[in-house]
Design a protein around this motif. Structure first.
Motif, short mmCIF file in Angstrom:
data_model
loop_
_atom_site.label_atom_id
_atom_site.label_comp_id
_atom_site.label_asym_id
_atom_site.label_seq_id
_atom_site.Cartn_x
_atom_site.Cartn_y
_atom_site.Cartn_z
N ILE A 1 109.25 57.08 36.93
CA ILE A 1 109.07 57.47 38.33
C ILE A 1 108.89 58.98 38.49
O ILE A 1 108.03 59.44 39.21
CB ILE A 1 110.27 56.99 39.17
N PHE A 2 109.72 59.75 37.79
CA PHE A 2 109.80 61.18 38.09
C PHE A 2 109.20 62.09 37.02
O PHE A 2 109.47 63.29 37.02
CB PHE A 2 111.27 61.59 38.31
N HIS A 3 108.39 61.56 36.11
CA HIS A 3 107.94 62.43 35.02
C HIS A 3 107.16 63.65 35.51
O HIS A 3 107.28 64.74 34.96
CB HIS A 3 107.12 61.64 33.99
N ARG A 4 106.39 63.51 36.59
CA ARG A 4 105.64 64.68 37.09
C ARG A 4 106.59 65.74 37.63
O ARG A 4 106.40 66.94 37.40
CB ARG A 4 104.69 64.25 38.22
N GLU A 5 107.61 65.28 38.35
CA GLU A 5 108.57 66.23 38.90
C GLU A 5 109.35 66.92 37.77
O GLU A 5 109.57 68.13 37.81
CB GLU A 5 109.55 65.51 39.84
N SER B 1 108.38 67.48 34.71
CA SER B 1 107.51 68.46 34.05
C SER B 1 107.37 69.70 34.90
O SER B 1 107.50 70.83 34.43
CB SER B 1 106.11 67.89 33.83
N SER B 2 107.13 69.48 36.18
CA SER B 2 106.85 70.61 37.07
C SER B 2 108.06 71.55 37.18
O SER B 2 107.89 72.76 37.06
CB SER B 2 106.44 70.08 38.45
N SER C 1 110.38 71.91 35.05
CA SER C 1 110.64 72.54 33.76
C SER C 1 109.67 73.69 33.53
O SER C 1 110.01 74.70 32.92
CB SER C 1 110.47 71.54 32.61
N ILE D 1 103.48 65.71 26.53
CA ILE D 1 104.86 65.27 26.68
C ILE D 1 105.04 63.81 26.27
O ILE D 1 106.02 63.44 25.62
CB ILE D 1 105.33 65.51 28.12
N ASP E 1 107.22 78.98 31.98
CA ASP E 1 107.72 78.95 30.61
C ASP E 1 106.54 78.72 29.67
O ASP E 1 105.96 77.64 29.63
CB ASP E 1 108.73 77.80 30.50
N PHE F 1 106.27 75.88 27.16
CA PHE F 1 106.22 74.52 27.70
C PHE F 1 105.05 73.75 27.10
O PHE F 1 103.95 74.27 26.95
CB PHE F 1 106.07 74.60 29.22
N PRO F 2 105.28 72.47 26.72
CA PRO F 2 104.20 71.69 26.13
C PRO F 2 103.18 71.24 27.15
O PRO F 2 103.34 70.18 27.74
CB PRO F 2 104.92 70.51 25.48
N MET G 1 99.08 70.07 37.84
CA MET G 1 100.37 70.15 38.54
C MET G 1 100.17 70.62 39.98
O MET G 1 100.96 70.28 40.86
CB MET G 1 101.31 71.11 37.82
N TYR H 1 100.02 68.03 42.95
CA TYR H 1 101.19 67.25 43.36
C TYR H 1 101.24 67.10 44.87
O TYR H 1 101.09 68.06 45.61
CB TYR H 1 102.46 67.96 42.88
N LEU I 1 106.60 62.68 46.23
CA LEU I 1 107.59 62.24 45.26
C LEU I 1 107.17 60.91 44.63
O LEU I 1 106.64 60.04 45.31
CB LEU I 1 108.93 62.08 45.98
N ALA I 2 107.42 60.80 43.32
CA ALA I 2 107.27 59.52 42.63
C ALA I 2 105.86 58.94 42.68
O ALA I 2 105.68 57.74 42.62
CB ALA I 2 108.27 58.50 43.20
N GLY I 3 104.86 59.78 42.78
CA GLY I 3 103.49 59.29 42.76
C GLY I 3 102.87 59.45 41.38
O GLY I 3 103.58 59.58 40.38
N PHE J 1 98.93 60.90 39.30
CA PHE J 1 97.67 61.59 39.49
C PHE J 1 96.52 60.61 39.31
O PHE J 1 96.49 59.85 38.35
CB PHE J 1 97.54 62.73 38.49
#
Ligand SMILES: Nc1ncnc2c1ncn2[C@@H]1O[C@H](COP(=O)(O)OP(=O)(O)OP(=O)(O)O)[C@@H](O)[C@H]1O
Ligand SMILES: [Mg+2]
Lengths: 273, 251
Positions: free
Chosen positions: A148-152, A154-155, A157, A215, B87, B90-91, B100, B103, B106-108, B110
């Protein structure tokens, strides 16, 4: 080898190795890229208080460790972002207090002195079946959370300030991330013990990030690396009669050293071919 | 094109640690504006953007962004930080970083349009060829262009750029100014600079901030006010000659 598999405790250990590394590979990836190794150390030591509480109350320590560790993680996450409290100090305080609380609870626990050593250093060979179910359930929660939250994740971080500016609830997502760390810590307590948890969270991801910057691949690679070396360590420890947790960690550390070497050689070959 | 006010600040005061940073600011930004916010170091330019973004709350006064309290319209604002807190270990490759910027909620996830928008944004800043590179393998100026791409990939209605020309070479600066001119057809573009020489002829509006708002309005009238804010003569602005030909003002 096949007759080894006929022992239930061996089979359980192998299943545990897989389940633990699913949690570690996913969470460890974010622990490494978000640079929250220290706070994860704090969380894993605070978990010890939860385990002591379980013994004191006479219930399964894992069942008390889950809420206790989650609570500590949230408290650390909130307090450490308060401007007036130094983040390092807040973590260190929880680290020490959680540990001390665990010891006191154990002191006060009625009846026999529990097997403290197994929670400090872990013993993957004594994992009971029902704990495999708990691990499986926690793995599932972690997988769903990341899906659910992988984009958040990553962002925040990569760039916290920008994340705020584009409307990501950074605080909340950070706490969710710490919650995942807490869950994975609880999953791993039995297997590698409180002290060695940090190594299993950080080493596979550190090995793998040298070779990929996607990732998704990083997570997959961390899980695979973790499983291979956990089972490898188990086999070595079985035949050499060594403590499994410590063997696994040292094997991983050696693998990290070798991986740096391999990476160097790859770069050199790249240059000359 | 009909203009309407999209950002308005009314009698805004802001303190940091009890020290006054902005006083009695009245400012409005209209749709499709191309505005330069100027002022010396520590004048409060970055703070002003943070107030518009809702990252900081005013002590007194009212900030309205697209008719709402700041922070409610983040989906239609693009932002470039002055000193990005990124950072570099960051990978992620360049493309991932620009993505990014797409965006929304929440919880969507791309989708195809996000991927094509990210690619378009990279093309606009001339970085598409390097899209698969790791972010640590860029020069400072290239990274700055990638971060500009991340801001415009949002398809914002308001683009806030804090010192966008940091470490950008003169040729690319020219190019980015042209890009801003293109972009303003779609959105209001506000950019911050402390360099008075960096105002090209076609920027029409200037806001000059040094704790107070010294001037806010069309470029032509700003000469005297700028001098007041900077305590130095700034004929360049009034002459409206492209910035590159001009010498920097002497200290
Ligand atoms: N995080 C902070 N904590 C305390 N004071 C701050 C902070 N950030 C800025 N300030 C102060 O607020 C004032 C305005 O700062 P701001 O960053 O808005 O200036 P600026 O116009 O963007 O300057 P520059 O050209 O150097 O970027 C300055 O006096 C600065 O010292
Ligand atoms: Mg600034």
């Amino acid at each position: 080898m096949t007759d080894l598999l006929s022992y239930e405790f061996i089979r359980n250990a192998l299943i545990a190795a897989v389940l633990v590394n699913i949690a570690c590979g996913i969470v460890g990836t974010y622990v490494v890229i978000k640079r929250i190794v220290f706070i994860s150390g704090g969380i894993s030591h605070a978990a010890f208080g939860g385990i002591g509480l379980g013994y004191y109350a006479g219930i399964d320590p894992v069942m008390t460790a889950i809420p206790f560790t989650l609570f500590s993680a949230m408290a650390m996450g909130i307090l450490s972002k308060k401007a007036k409290i130094n983040e390092d100090a807040a973590i260190g305080i929880f680290w020490a207090a959680g540990m001390a609380l665990g010891i006191l609870f154990l002191n006060l626990a009625p009846g026999y002195a529990p097997d403290l050593f197994s929670y400090l250093f872990g013993n993957i060979l004594t994992v009971p079946v029902y704990e495999l179910y708990i691990m499986g359930a926690l793995d599932l929660i972690i997988i769903i959370t990341v899906a659910i939250f992988h984009r958040e994740f990553s962002s925040i971080s990569f760039d916290e300030e920008f994340s705020l500016a584009i409307g990501i609830p950074v605080r909340m997502i950070y706490l969710v991330m710490l919650g995942m760390v807490a869950l994975s810590v609880v999953v791993m307590i039995r297997v590698v013990g409180v002290i060695l948890i940090i190594a299993l969270l950080t080493i596979p991801a550190t090995i793998c990030r040298q070779f990929t910057f996607k990732i998704r691949n990083l997570i997959a690679c961390s899980i695979a690396t973790g499983i291979v070396f956990t089972i490898g360590g188990l086999i070595i420890s079985y035949f050499a009669d060594l403590a499994p947790g410590a063997t696994i960690i040292l094997l991983l550390t050696a693998a990290l050293g070798i991986s740096y070497f391999v990476k160097k050689i790859k770069i050199i070959l790249w240059k000359y071919m | 094109m009909e203009k309407k006010v999209i950002v308005s600040l009314k009698n805004v005061y802001f303190n940091r640690n009890g020290i006054s940073v902005l006083e009695d600011i009245n400012l409005s930004i209209e749709s499709n504006d191309l505005m330069a916010i100027m002022g010396p170091n520590g004048g409060g330019k970055t703070t002003l953007l943070e107030l518009i973004l809702g990252l900081e709350k005013p002590l007194k006064g009212e900030v309205l962004v697209f008719g709402k309290t700041p922070g409610k319209s983040r989906n239609i604002i693009g932002y470039l930080q002055q000193n990005p807190t990124i950072d570099l270990d960051f990978p992620a490759c360049i493309f991932d970083v620009v993505l990014m910027g797409r965006y929304r909620k929440l919880a969507g996830g791309f989708g195809k349009d996000d991927i094509s928008a990210a690619g378009e944004a990279l093309k606009k800043v001339g970085m598409f060829e390097l899209k698969d590179r790791h972010i640590s393998q860029l020069s400072g100026g290239q990274l700055q262009r990638v971060l500009i791409a991340r801001a415009i990939a949002r398809d914002p209605k308001l683009l806030l750029l804090d010192e966008p020309l940091n470490s950008i070479d003169p040729e690319m600066q020219e190019y980015i100014y042209k890009l801003l001119l293109e972009l303003r057809k779609e959105m209001a573009v506000v950019y911050v600079t402390h360099d008075i020489g960096a105002i090209p002829a076609y920027v029409e509006k200037i806001a000059c901030v040094n704790r107070k708002l010294f001037y806010h309005g069309p470029k032509e009238g700003s000469l005297g006010k700028l001098a007041e804010a900077y305590k130095c003569p700034v004929e360049i602005v009034a002459h409206g000659i492209p910035h590159r030909i001009l010498g920097r003002h002497k200290k």
